[in-house]
Design a protein around this motif. Sequence first.
Motif, PDB file in Angstrom:
ATOM      1  N   GLY A 211       1.058  -1.749  -0.135  1.00 43.99           N
ATOM      2  CA  GLY A 211      -0.303   0.084  -0.062  1.00 43.99           C
ATOM      3  C   GLY A 211       1.492   1.086   0.245  1.00 43.99           C
ATOM      4  O   GLY A 211       1.820   1.421   1.216  1.00 43.99           O
ATOM      5  N   TRP A 212       0.315   2.293  -0.850  1.00 45.01           N
ATOM      6  CA  TRP A 212       1.034   3.970  -1.170  1.00 45.01           C
ATOM      7  C   TRP A 212       0.488   4.710  -0.045  1.00 45.01           C
ATOM      8  O   TRP A 212      -0.734   4.746  -1.062  1.00 45.01           O
ATOM      9  N   TYR A 219       0.159  12.708  -8.944  1.00 42.59           N
ATOM     10  CA  TYR A 219       0.428  10.849  -9.679  1.00 42.59           C
ATOM     11  C   TYR A 219      -0.934   9.752  -9.204  1.00 42.59           C
ATOM     12  O   TYR A 219      -0.517   9.943  -7.738  1.00 42.59           O
ATOM     13  N   PRO A 220      -2.214  10.590  -9.356  1.00 44.66           N
ATOM     14  CA  PRO A 220      -3.855  10.254  -8.674  1.00 44.66           C
ATOM     15  C   PRO A 220      -3.359   8.719  -8.662  1.00 44.66           C
ATOM     16  O   PRO A 220      -4.125   8.199  -7.935  1.00 44.66           O
ATOM     17  N   LYS A 221      -3.220   8.128  -9.139  1.00 43.48           N
ATOM     18  CA  LYS A 221      -2.647   6.386  -9.812  1.00 43.48           C
ATOM     19  C   LYS A 221      -2.737   5.998  -7.948  1.00 43.48           C
ATOM     20  O   LYS A 221      -3.186   4.800  -7.952  1.00 43.48           O
ATOM     21  N   LEU A 222      -1.865   6.765  -7.642  1.00 47.79           N
ATOM     22  CA  LEU A 222      -1.256   6.155  -6.010  1.00 47.79           C
ATOM     23  C   LEU A 222      -2.297   5.998  -5.144  1.00 47.79           C
ATOM     24  O   LEU A 222      -2.623   5.234  -4.251  1.00 47.79           O
ATOM     25  N   GLN A 223      -3.452   7.227  -5.386  1.00 50.93           N
ATOM     26  CA  GLN A 223      -4.550   7.281  -4.230  1.00 50.93           C
ATOM     27  C   GLN A 223      -5.243   6.112  -4.375  1.00 50.93           C
ATOM     28  O   GLN A 223      -6.007   5.229  -3.942  1.00 50.93           O
ATOM     29  N   LYS A 224      -5.949   6.241  -6.276  1.00 48.12           N
ATOM     30  CA  LYS A 224      -6.773   5.481  -6.778  1.00 48.12           C
ATOM     31  C   LYS A 224      -6.612   4.046  -6.859  1.00 48.12           C
ATOM     32  O   LYS A 224      -7.681   3.003  -6.252  1.00 48.12           O
ATOM     33  N   GLY A 251      -6.329   2.725   2.377  1.00 51.75           N
ATOM     34  CA  GLY A 251      -6.332   4.217   3.007  1.00 51.75           C
ATOM     35  C   GLY A 251      -5.443   4.974   2.574  1.00 51.75           C
ATOM     36  O   GLY A 251      -3.966   4.398   2.192  1.00 51.75           O
ATOM     37  N   TYR A 252      -5.082   5.586   2.919  1.00 49.68           N
ATOM     38  CA  TYR A 252      -3.832   6.803   2.116  1.00 49.68           C
ATOM     39  C   TYR A 252      -4.482   8.678   3.857  1.00 49.68           C
ATOM     40  O   TYR A 252      -5.378   8.318   3.547  1.00 49.68           O
ATOM     41  N   TYR A 253      -3.575   9.280   3.054  1.00 51.63           N
ATOM     42  CA  TYR A 253      -3.146  10.356   4.235  1.00 51.63           C
ATOM     43  C   TYR A 253      -2.993  11.579   3.402  1.00 51.63           C
ATOM     44  O   TYR A 253      -2.360  10.992   1.869  1.00 51.63           O
ATOM     45  N   ALA A 288      -0.332   0.892  -9.853  1.00 48.16           N
ATOM     46  CA  ALA A 288       0.144   2.186 -10.461  1.00 48.16           C
ATOM     47  C   ALA A 288       0.384   2.616 -11.929  1.00 48.16           C
ATOM     48  O   ALA A 288      -0.227   3.124 -12.821  1.00 48.16           O
ATOM     49  N   TYR A 289       1.187   2.432 -11.989  1.00 45.36           N
ATOM     50  CA  TYR A 289       2.160   2.822 -12.868  1.00 45.36           C
ATOM     51  C   TYR A 289       3.318   1.715 -13.666  1.00 45.36           C
ATOM     52  O   TYR A 289       4.533   1.923 -13.082  1.00 45.36           O
ATOM     53  N   PRO A 290       2.374   0.239 -14.274  1.00 42.43           N
ATOM     54  CA  PRO A 290       3.365  -0.246 -14.327  1.00 42.43           C
ATOM     55  C   PRO A 290       4.692  -0.329 -15.458  1.00 42.43           C
ATOM     56  O   PRO A 290       5.642  -1.059 -15.484  1.00 42.43           O
TER      57      PRO A 290
END
Length: 778
Positions: A211-212, A219-224, A251-253, A288-290
């Motif tokens: 989990g990130w 880089y919104p895919k890190l959240q999504k 979950g993320y901050y 998220a970013y392969p």
Amino acid sequence: MKRTLFAMAIAMSLSLFTGCGKSSPGKDQLSIIPLPKEMKVGSGHFELTANTKITISQENEEVKSVTNYLSELISPSTGFSPDVGKSATAESNAIHLALKPKMKGNKGVYLMEVTNDGVLIEAPDAIGLFYGVQSLRQLLPAEIEAQSVQAGIDWTIPAVVINDEPQFEYRGLHLDVGRHFFPVSFIKKYIDLLALHKMNKFHWHLTEDQGWRLEIEQYPKLQKIASRRKETLIGHGGETPFEYDGQPYGGYYTQEEAREVVEYAQKRFITVIPEIELPGHAQAALAAYPELGCTGGPYEVATRWGVFPDIYCAGQEKTFEFLENVMLEVLDIFPSKYIHIGGDEAPKDRWEECPKCQARIREEGLKDEHELQSYFITRMEKFLNEHDRQIIGWDEILEGGLAPGATVMSWRGEAGGIEAAKMGHDVIMTPNSHMYFDHYQNDPKEEPLAIGGFLPLEKVYSYHPVPEELGDEKAKHVLGAQGNLWTEYMKTPDHVEYMAYPRAVALSEVVWTPIEKKNYEDFLSRLERHYERLDMLDVNYFYALPKPSSNTDKAGFLESAEITLSTPLPNSEIRYTTDGSEPTKDSELYAGPITVTETGTVKAITVKKSSGETSSVLEIPVEKVGYTSPAEGVKAGEQGLSYSYYEGFFRSVKEMNEESPNKEGVLKEDMIPGDVANAGSFGFIFTGLFKVEKEGLYQFYLSSDDGSMLFLNNEKFIDNDGLHSNKMVSEATALKKGYYKMKLYFTEGGGGYNLELKARFPDGTERKLTPADFVIGE
């Protein structure tokens, strides 16, 4: 009435001997943790009332923050709302905070004096005043921690003079939120507990394979995508077949929440050090970013624990562009001088097969994939240096060459830290043998699931961050120590607290208190009273009445052995048995050394006199041993140990017998050759002759992480096999003069090794055995 410091000191010295007013606790009744450098306790006390003021000698934003903190600490439980004002000198019925810029000492030094008339705290800066407030807090009744008015409490502070300063610059506690995510409210509570114990670094492990946890706007895919996994492993990661719960987890901050945590910590003089893992532990980011991986994926956020082969591709520029952009946002959130970049457990499998990574190795003139990792780390260090930051990395960053300005966090024992310090690099000691609070602290059968290992409170307290191998000049590079909480098996805040406390309390004394002042029995006595404060703060700590201590964990003897027992707790006693039965509070009372003459087991418990509460059982096997004869027909050769080296992963030392060695040779100095010390997973078989020059009883101690086994004259003697963290097993035997065949098996499963063979000789001396104690035999 205003008073000068000199007048207060005179009054204080008088009260030490004249006993003004009510009696106050003696030194043995105070429970300040960590123990101050110097503390003199007198008679009398100062009473906090509704009319007590808080005064300061000089106003600035940091000092105002300390006075606000003190006022907010006092008000909820007492109902008092102390006035805060400026005063050149201490006043009667006041807590006076005075800046003394010329005061000498380490960062955080302070002086506190409590008399019948008031409290004076002096320091050269606000951080020293804050630490003085923490000591003042612990001198008040534990009810001061309550968030509602406590009726009927005498808010008295015993008369005392404290001269105090920390011994180490870095006093840290880590929290992994990658495996399991914890809310901001808990992070703040975690920070509050650090402040109470005068810790000053919060290492926030924010990214992992599972989990990130930090919002990165570019880089919104890190959240999504990267912040969520589809399910989570059930049970232990070392057990197969794997089973999963089928429940999405994530979950993320947000950046706003992260800034909120940073500001909250700053008010408590705690630096938040973020960790963004690279080049390994990147599977969540790759999901998220392969395109940032060597194979292009597809990848998924990891659902089980472990080390995975897919890491950031070092051969393409877009990898570094991504990481630099991420770091720019991280730097904007976290003002910390240090940024932790991980650097650990990065398998090179993908790099070995990746054309782009191989091209990078050729273009940069690198020798191998280990030097490619050094290139990766050094490049990121240079970027961070350009933005006035420094990197910290786990000790794997030594492999392939250490980045020029890197600080090393030594976790695989102390070897990496010693090496880095000798090279002139700063070091933070966090060896898994003493500082990994994810290890069991009690019998695993009685505890929630944990990663493994055994780390009792006493072992944490026994640690000293400066290894003996470092002289004074190199010792200055040891900044301090840190406790680590990896949360694979900690799903809730309560469980984190249970694993952290009271071991984090012991750590606070390791890094604050002068080593010559440390005393485990005194610490346990203070800790018993400190638990009341943790109760008021609603901390879910682990508690067990301490078992008795003994002069041995296992006694072998020829005619008889003497067992001595002790307990650190006041108002307690020891009850014991020698017939193997379970002791109770009615068993024989320990009054002096126990002499045993037959094989059996001594069992003992601590009993609290006031409540009859009993500890768990201390078991000491005792064995009457006979003589083992020396080997016959052997021919002694050169000094040293023969070894066979095996590459690969072995769950048991026995598995090495099924393989052919990758390398063979003779050792003259260290048990583990330097060229394989950081190889990851490997195994060794050592053989040699041990010469006995004095007949008598010998006790051998075999410590290892992971499995080990010792054979004596081709017979199994000590069995310490299996995958486990550092563990010691001992056996005794009587030896006649002559040569004895010894064969030592050792396997390392990954994540840092330890191997040590010690012996106690007939004359009572005890020391570590090295290849110099053996000869090659035929």
